[in-house]
Structure formats: C-alpha cells, structure tokens
Design an enzyme around this catalytic site. Structure first.
Site, PDB file in Angstrom:
ATOM      1  N   GLY A 239       0.757  -1.246   0.000  1.00 45.02           N
ATOM      2  CA  GLY A 239       0.000   0.000   0.000  1.00 45.02           C
ATOM      3  C   GLY A 239       0.782   1.287   0.000  1.00 45.02           C
ATOM      4  CD  GLU A 275       0.461  -9.220   1.720  1.00 40.24           C
ATOM      5  OE1 GLU A 275      -0.441  -8.393   1.484  1.00 40.24           O
ATOM      6  OE2 GLU A 275       0.243 -10.346   2.183  1.00 40.24           O
ATOM      7  NE  ARG A 278      -0.688   2.189  -5.949  1.00 38.36           N
ATOM      8  CZ  ARG A 278      -1.767   2.199  -6.727  1.00 38.36           C
ATOM      9  NH1 ARG A 278      -1.730   2.778  -7.904  1.00 38.36           N
ATOM     10  NH2 ARG A 278      -2.899   1.643  -6.328  1.00 38.36           N
ATOM     11  NE  ARG A 314      -3.264   3.225 -11.357  1.00 38.78           N
ATOM     12  CZ  ARG A 314      -3.025   4.468 -11.023  1.00 38.78           C
ATOM     13  NH1 ARG A 314      -2.534   5.315 -11.896  1.00 38.78           N
ATOM     14  NH2 ARG A 314      -3.289   4.879  -9.798  1.00 38.78           N
ATOM     15  CE1 TYR A 318      -8.934   1.751  -8.844  1.00 41.57           C
ATOM     16  CE2 TYR A 318      -7.156   1.831 -10.451  1.00 41.57           C
ATOM     17  CZ  TYR A 318      -7.965   1.115  -9.609  1.00 41.57           C
ATOM     18  OH  TYR A 318      -7.805  -0.239  -9.516  1.00 41.57           O
ATOM     19  CB  CYS A 346     -16.980   4.166 -28.981  1.00 35.35           C
ATOM     20  SG  CYS A 346     -16.225   3.899 -30.581  1.00 35.35           S
ATOM     21  CD  GLU A 347     -17.066   3.188 -22.409  1.00 36.89           C
ATOM     22  OE1 GLU A 347     -17.180   3.853 -21.360  1.00 36.89           O
ATOM     23  OE2 GLU A 347     -17.222   1.973 -22.481  1.00 36.89           O
ATOM     24  CE1 TYR A 375      -2.745  -3.419  -8.352  1.00 28.00           C
ATOM     25  CE2 TYR A 375      -1.341  -1.538  -7.816  1.00 28.00           C
ATOM     26  CZ  TYR A 375      -1.896  -2.756  -7.474  1.00 28.00           C
ATOM     27  OH  TYR A 375      -1.598  -3.327  -6.253  1.00 28.00           O
TER      28      TYR A 375
END
Ligand SMILES: *Cc1c(COP(=O)(O)O)cnc(C)c1O
Length: 421
Positions: A239, A275, A278, A314, A318, A346-347, A375
């Site tokens: 994290g 762990e 990122r 991402r 996010y 197309c978004e 990620y």
C-alpha cells in the site's frame, strides 16, 4: 526514482532509446526497467534489515513472468490472490514456501492447488473460508499455515476504490471479533495459526494510517498471545504510495516505512512480511503511445493517441493522474499548449488527461505515460477488439519483448462458433 530519463533530447529506458523500442514493436506498448524494479525491491528489503522478514511482491500490480523472475532472483516472495497468480509465481521459480495467498474469495480448488504445491501461508479473510481451508487440509492430511486478516477500521485516506481497511470494506474480519475467530481457528485440526495479517489500502501517501493500524496489530498480538496463540509472523500488507506527479509532495520512503514497522512492532519479536506491489512496479514502467491525430475542437485541441482506456484504465477507473511526456524532448523554451489527451475508444471516459500542457505535437509523435508499471498491463482488456498491447523489458542496453502483441487472427480465433451456426 526510475531509469527513464532524457539523454541528448531523447527519452531512454535505461540505455535504450524508447523510440528504438517503438520502431521495433510498434505502438502502443508497455516498457519496464529492470534496474528500477530491482532498486525498488531492494529498498524494501534494506528497510527491514536487522529484522527477520520477507518482502512478498504483490504480483497483481504487474505479473508478467519476466518481471516475476527478475524479482524472484533477488529472493522476493510473492503475494498472490488467485490460482492463476499462484501458478505464475511457481512457473517463475518462486518456491511455495515464499508464496502467501491473499484474497477474499479463495475457492476449494485454489486452496487445494496451493496446499498440494506448497504455500507459506493463507491470509484468511472470513470464517467460511477458514472452514474450507481446514477441510481441504484435513483431506490432504496436512496442516495449513494461516494468518487471519484483521480489518483495523482505519481510514487509509486514499481513493475509495482502493481503501480496504475501513469496517465498511469487504476485507478481513473486524479486529473487534479477532479473539473469537482465532479461537475458532485454533479448534480446527487442519489449521496452524502462525500470525496476523493486515492490509489497509493502496496508494497511501502518509504513514499515519499505517501507524494506527500497526499499533492495533501490536495490541492484538499481545492479546492473542495471552490467549495461548503462538503469534510469530505479522503480514503487514502493501500500500505504500508512489509519486504520480513531479510537483506533488513526495510520499514516504520505504526506509521511513521500515522504521515505522520497527517502532510499532519491533518489540514483539515476530517475523515481518510486507506485500508491496505498486511501489515496486509503478515507476518501473511506461506506456508508450503514438499520436494519431491532432483534432481542433471548440476551444480545445484533442490529442488522439493509439493507446486507450482498455490498455491503461487507471485514469478512467480511479481518476488517476499520469504524467505524459514527449519521447523527443522539446527544445528548452518551447511554449506549451493545453491538450485533451484521449484514446480512440467509443466512450468519453476514454480520456487520459484534460487541458494538459505539452509542447506542440503532431501526428506520429510518441508520448510516454509515466508511472504506468503497476495496475497497467494487468488491467488491460480487449475492449473495442483492440488486442492486448505488448510488454517489453529493458536491461541495460538490451531489451526484449516479454509478451507479444497477439495478431488479429489470434484474437478472433479464441472465439468458437457453436454447431448450430
Ligand atoms: C493490492 C494488495 C497489495 C499491494 O498493494 P500496493 O498498493 O500495490 O502495494 C498487498 N496486499 C494485498 C492483500 C492486496 O490486496
């Protein structure tokens, strides 16, 4: 720190010009730096020096076999969250006793695979899961080593989609119920309780939430020991955040995080596991893309590039910021102009950045998304029937494709037509 720097006006990945890779593999693509991956792993390993520990790379961040092997060679353990990740880790040469199995929904089959193949521990997330692990272990005539993931109910102060340590999140058991759940675990003959697990979220840019969580873990360790449990290993999750912009305040360093761990938990004489995902992979990777068109809209210019939200989700998922830089360095003093940088999907969500200042760009120019190593590729999809983009690993002046771009035929032929058609 990373190894993507300009040299004589051109962006390099270690000692390889990024444009040279683009010419060889086509765009878009991901490129990773071995030196950066190694450096980041070692920072964590060194931060815990003097304490018995294992750094288990959270491989969901970037799980290409070549990345896993690079880290495994340095002695990394792996944190896996699925059977697929477990098998990837084993295929990369990671021994079972260096693999921890996390995740809220481990199935019977996944538990069976890990128990027969070798596992360091399961990080148990619920009582029903604990009961299934016990059943599988008993059937195999073994004892499954477990920690129980406790949810310390602290606010990680990160994006809601990656906060995991509040009581409303689906992860772990409430720390307030830990005593009874540990008592249940101790009563199950297929389990061996070895420790406590805790992971409060991702992209934390402040140590305070970690401190609050680890203080609770320390207290719980004493409580559980007093109840007769042999707590000897603490898994503290991952994290630690990374800088996604140059201008932002710098997040804490691994060495500061390591010191916090020693300060809050050092007196307990436990083996420490962390762990990180990122921080190891994030700034070790770029996504490189090419400008297809520069389109003048009403009051704004769009840079339409060949990378899209399916390649790097991402920003859409996010609201994440990625620094986007030209692969050819603009001459100093070049006036910048604002662009909306978008992909071809197309978004409207397929927007990487709005009104981002860049030196003037033309079709064919290459841009690099920084901090795209974690990620990124792992979350890619083939939405809009865009084949997954290749991954490249650089090592000094060498580079290798570590995942090929599939051909359109390969993509199409994965589908099968039923007999009635
Ligand atoms: C995602 C995750 C990690 C890694 O988080 P990072 O923010 O990438 O360091 C570690 N442990 C668990 C259980 C996770 O779910």
């Amino acid at each position: 720190m990373d190894h993507f720097l300009y040299r004589d006006g051109a962006l390099y990945a270690e000692d390889v010009p990024v444009a040279e890779i683009a010419a060889a593999v086509g765009t878009p693509f991901y490129v990773y730096s071995t030196a950066t991956l190694e450096r980041h792993f070692k920072l964590f390993d060194e931060a815990l020096e003097g304490t018995e520990h294992l750094v288990c790379y959270a491989m969901k961040a970037a799980s290409n076999q070549a990345i896993l092997k690079t880290l495994a060679k340095l002695g990394a353990g792996m944190d896996v969250v699925s059977q697929g990740e477990y098998l990837r880790a084993r295929a990369a040469g990671v021994p079972g006793d260096k693999i921890v199995f996390s995740g809220v929904g481990k199935t019977y089959e996944e538990i069976h695979t890990a128990l027969t193949g070798g596992i360091r521990q399961f990080n148990v997330e619920s009582e029903p899961e604990m009961i299934v692990i016990d059943q599988v272990a008993q059937k195999l005539g073994v004892k499954a080593p477990i920690t129980i993931r406790v949810n310390p109910d602290v606010d990680a102060k990160t994006h809601a989609k990656i906060a995991t340590g509040k009581s409303e999140n689906k992860f772990g058991i409430p720390i307030s119920r830990a005593k009874e759940v540990y008592a249940l675990a101790a009563s199950l003959p297929g389990l061996e309780v070895i420790g406590i697990d805790c992971h409060i979220g991702s992209q934390l840019t402040d140590l305070e939430p970690f401190r609050l969580a680890y203080e609770k873990v320390a207290e719980l360790t004493e409580t559980l020991r007093a109840e007769g449990h042999n707590i000897r290993r603490l898994d503290l999750g991952g994290g630690l955040g990374i800088p996604y912009t140059r201008s932002n305040e710098a997040p804490p360093l691994p060495v500061e995080y390591g010191q916090l761990i020693k300060d809050t938990l050092g007196h307990l004489d436990c083996e420490i596991e962390i762990e990180p995902g990122r921080l190891i992979a994030g700034n070790a990777g770029l996504m490189v893309s090419k400008v297809i068109y520069v389109k003048s809209g009403e009051g704004r210019d769009f840079l339409i590039i060949d990378g899209a939200m399916n390649d790097l989700i991402r920003p859409a998922m996010y609201e994440a910021h990625h620094d986007i830089i030209p692969v050819i360095e603009p001459v100093p003093g070049t006036e910048q102009q604002p662009y909306d940088i978008v992909g071809p999907v197309c978004e409207s969500g397929d927007t990487f950045a709005k009104q981002r200042n860049l030196a003037p760009m033309v079709a064919g120019d290459l841009v690099a998304f920084r901090s795209a190593g974690a990620y990124g590729a792992v979350m890619a999809s083939e939405y809009n029937s865009r084949p997954l983009i290749p991954e490249v690993l650089v090592h000094g002046d060498q580079f290798a494709v570590i995942r090929e771009r599939p051909s359109f035929d390969e993509m199409i032929n994965r589908d099968t037509i039923p007999a009635w058609l």
